[in-house]
Design an enzyme around this catalytic site. Structure first.
Site, short mmCIF file in Angstrom:
data_model
loop_
_atom_site.label_atom_id
_atom_site.label_comp_id
_atom_site.label_asym_id
_atom_site.label_seq_id
_atom_site.Cartn_x
_atom_site.Cartn_y
_atom_site.Cartn_z
N HIS A 156 -22.53 -68.71 -25.89
CA HIS A 156 -21.75 -67.72 -25.13
C HIS A 156 -20.85 -66.87 -26.04
CE1 HIS A 156 -22.95 -69.95 -21.50
NE2 HIS A 156 -22.62 -71.03 -22.17
N SER A 277 -18.50 -42.80 -42.99
CA SER A 277 -18.15 -41.91 -41.89
C SER A 277 -17.84 -40.53 -42.44
CB SER A 277 -16.94 -42.46 -41.13
OG SER A 277 -16.37 -41.48 -40.29
N LYS A 283 -14.46 -46.26 -43.65
CA LYS A 283 -15.56 -46.90 -42.93
C LYS A 283 -16.72 -47.30 -43.84
CE LYS A 283 -16.01 -47.47 -39.11
NZ LYS A 283 -16.49 -46.51 -38.10
N GLU A 290 -28.13 -51.39 -37.20
CA GLU A 290 -28.04 -50.67 -35.93
C GLU A 290 -29.33 -49.90 -35.63
OE1 GLU A 290 -23.19 -50.01 -35.96
OE2 GLU A 290 -24.51 -48.32 -36.40
#
Length: 459
Positions: A156, A277, A283, A290
């Site tokens: 979970h 970024s 970043k 992704e």
């Protein structure tokens, strides 16, 4: 250019019809399979004296030259010839005249394209397996370095029990092994030759289908001509296998995305497999993971596309089935780039061992081991479960972990406890006492790594 099927027609097709009907823009990828199939067919026609053996030899020799010219970039395909089959035949006829027109004796584009696609799927199955194997070897190498690197295991997405990073990686090894097995099953289903089925009802010529199957390395020939030309189950099976593979890669990607976040900080991705970024200079984004996660939907879509195409098609061949190729081509291209890039990303990442261990210690992941200690000292498991629950509640109220509590704290909740509880809940003990097949103990994981190296060598 004159259509090879144009004898029955009195009017030229509209240019828009040519463009819409043509598949050469994408099925030219099948040139090698098409030529190999045509060479085997021509050789069989000559051996069976259906055409003159010398003419068969000339056809084969010319097809070999065409293959070389295509690979050298010397040939430009024509939209007016519709597809790779008619383009190759047109080039052949242009070079050797009427003898080239004899190649299509005893076959149809229907069984020809089915053969091409089966040859292609067999090849990409083999290529895909090699790419998965490379990823698995990368995981085994990384797992070998981290059999003692403790991390929290989750259910979970909540910290549950301590395991090792190696044990976690080996879970994905099992998934990717199943992907390899699934691809073997795709190959077995694909390994039937439809050539000789004709348009739908075979032919009156005495074809030797087994000879063609042997030359093209097929295990069997199709036993029903209607099914031979209209079956695309093997394409669907490949797409299904590709979809499950991408699902595994996507799950792994999701964990990598979590692990390299500031909140987890379990791993650091190499700069070569990260991006920045355009506005936020601090970043470092896990774009590779992704993109793999995102491309999974693309492969799922290809499976659903072909399933939907096939669901309402009556026997035998219908032009709808031209839509089988692009989903297969695109899915193969997608899983290939994903597997190659993903393996390199895994190979170059840095594991933050101390952060992982601290996280395992801070989440009461050793609570089950504390309960097991009570059971081994005569307490019923359900009572032990309640006692440890109270301990966890007490620790939370006091902002401590179980190993930071005192023996007095333990004995205030249950007099059964003695100071051996602290050795029992040590994270190394928690992991290495789970020393059964499939467990996270270093001994078991090392055995699993050795077993899987041997399994890969045999598969």
């Amino acid at each position: 250019m004159k259509k090879m099927w144009g004898g029955r027609f009195s009017k030229k097709t509209d240019l828009l019809t040519d463009d819409f009907n043509s598949s050469i823009s994408f099925d030219q990828r099948l040139y090698k399979q098409d030529i190999k199939g045509s060479m085997a067919h021509a050789r069989m026609l000559g051996n069976q004296n259906i055409i003159d053996p010398k003419e068969a030899d000339l056809i084969i020799e010319t097809l070999e030259a065409i293959l070389l010219d295509i690979e050298a970039g010397k040939i430009e395909f024509s939209v007016s010839m519709e597809d790779i089959h008619m383009n190759v035949e047109a080039i052949l006829t242009e070079r050797i005249g009427d003898v080239g027109k004899k190649l299509h004796t005893g076959r149809s584009r229907n069984d020809q394209v089915a053969t091409d696609m089966r040859l292609y799927v067999k090849e990409i199955v083999a290529d895909s397996k090699l790419l998965i194997q490379n990823l698995v070897l990368t995981l085994l190498d990384l797992a070998e370095d981290h059999t003692d690197t403790i991390m929290p295991g989750y259910t979970h997405l909540q910290r549950a029990q301590p395991i090792t990073f190696s044990h976690h990686l080996m879970a994905y090894v099992e998934m990717f092994k199943r992907d390899m097995i699934r691809l073997d099953q795709v190959k077995a289903i694909t390994d039937t030759l439809p050539l000789g089925s004709g348009a739908l009802a075979t032919t009156t010529y005495p074809l030797d289908r087994h000879a063609v199957a042997n030359e093209l390395n097929f295990a069997a020939v199709s036993l029903n001509s209607l099914d031979g030309v209209s079956d695309r189950d093997f394409c669907l099976d490949f797409l299904e296998a590709a979809s499950v593979l991408m699902m595994h890669l996507s799950r792994f990607s999701e964990e990598i995305i979590l692990w390299c976040s500031s909140e987890f900080n379990f791993i650091t991705l190499d700069d070569a497999f990260s991006t920045g970024s355009s506005i936020m200079p601090q970043k470092k984004n896990p774009d590779i993971a992704e993109l793999v996660r995102g491309k999974t939907g693309r492969v799922y879509g290809n499976l659903m596309s072909l399933l939907t195409t096939m669901k309402g098609i009556p026997l035998a061949y219908n032009k709808d089935m031209q839509e089988d190729k692009e989903p297969v081509f695109d899915s193969y291209d997608t899983i290939s780039i994903c597997l190659i890039t993903f393996a390199k990303m895994i190979k170059t990442l840095t594991v933050n061992k101390e952060v992982m261990k601290k996280s395992a210690a801070g989440g009461f992941s050793n609570a089950t081991d504390a309960a097991d200690w009570l059971v081994k000292h005569g307490v019923a498991f359900r009572d032990a479960h309640e006692i440890i629950g109270k301990l966890v509640f007490f620790a939370l109220e006091n902002n401590k972990s179980l190993d930071e509590l005192t023996l007095e704290d333990y004995q205030n909740i249950s007099p059964v406890f003695d100071d051996s509880i602290f050795a029992a809940i040590d994270l190394n003990t928690c992991v290495n006492q789970r020393n059964i097949i499939g467990g996270p103990a270093a001994e078991q994981v090392k055995k699993a790594i050795a077993f899987n190296r041997q399994w890969l060598a045999q598969n």
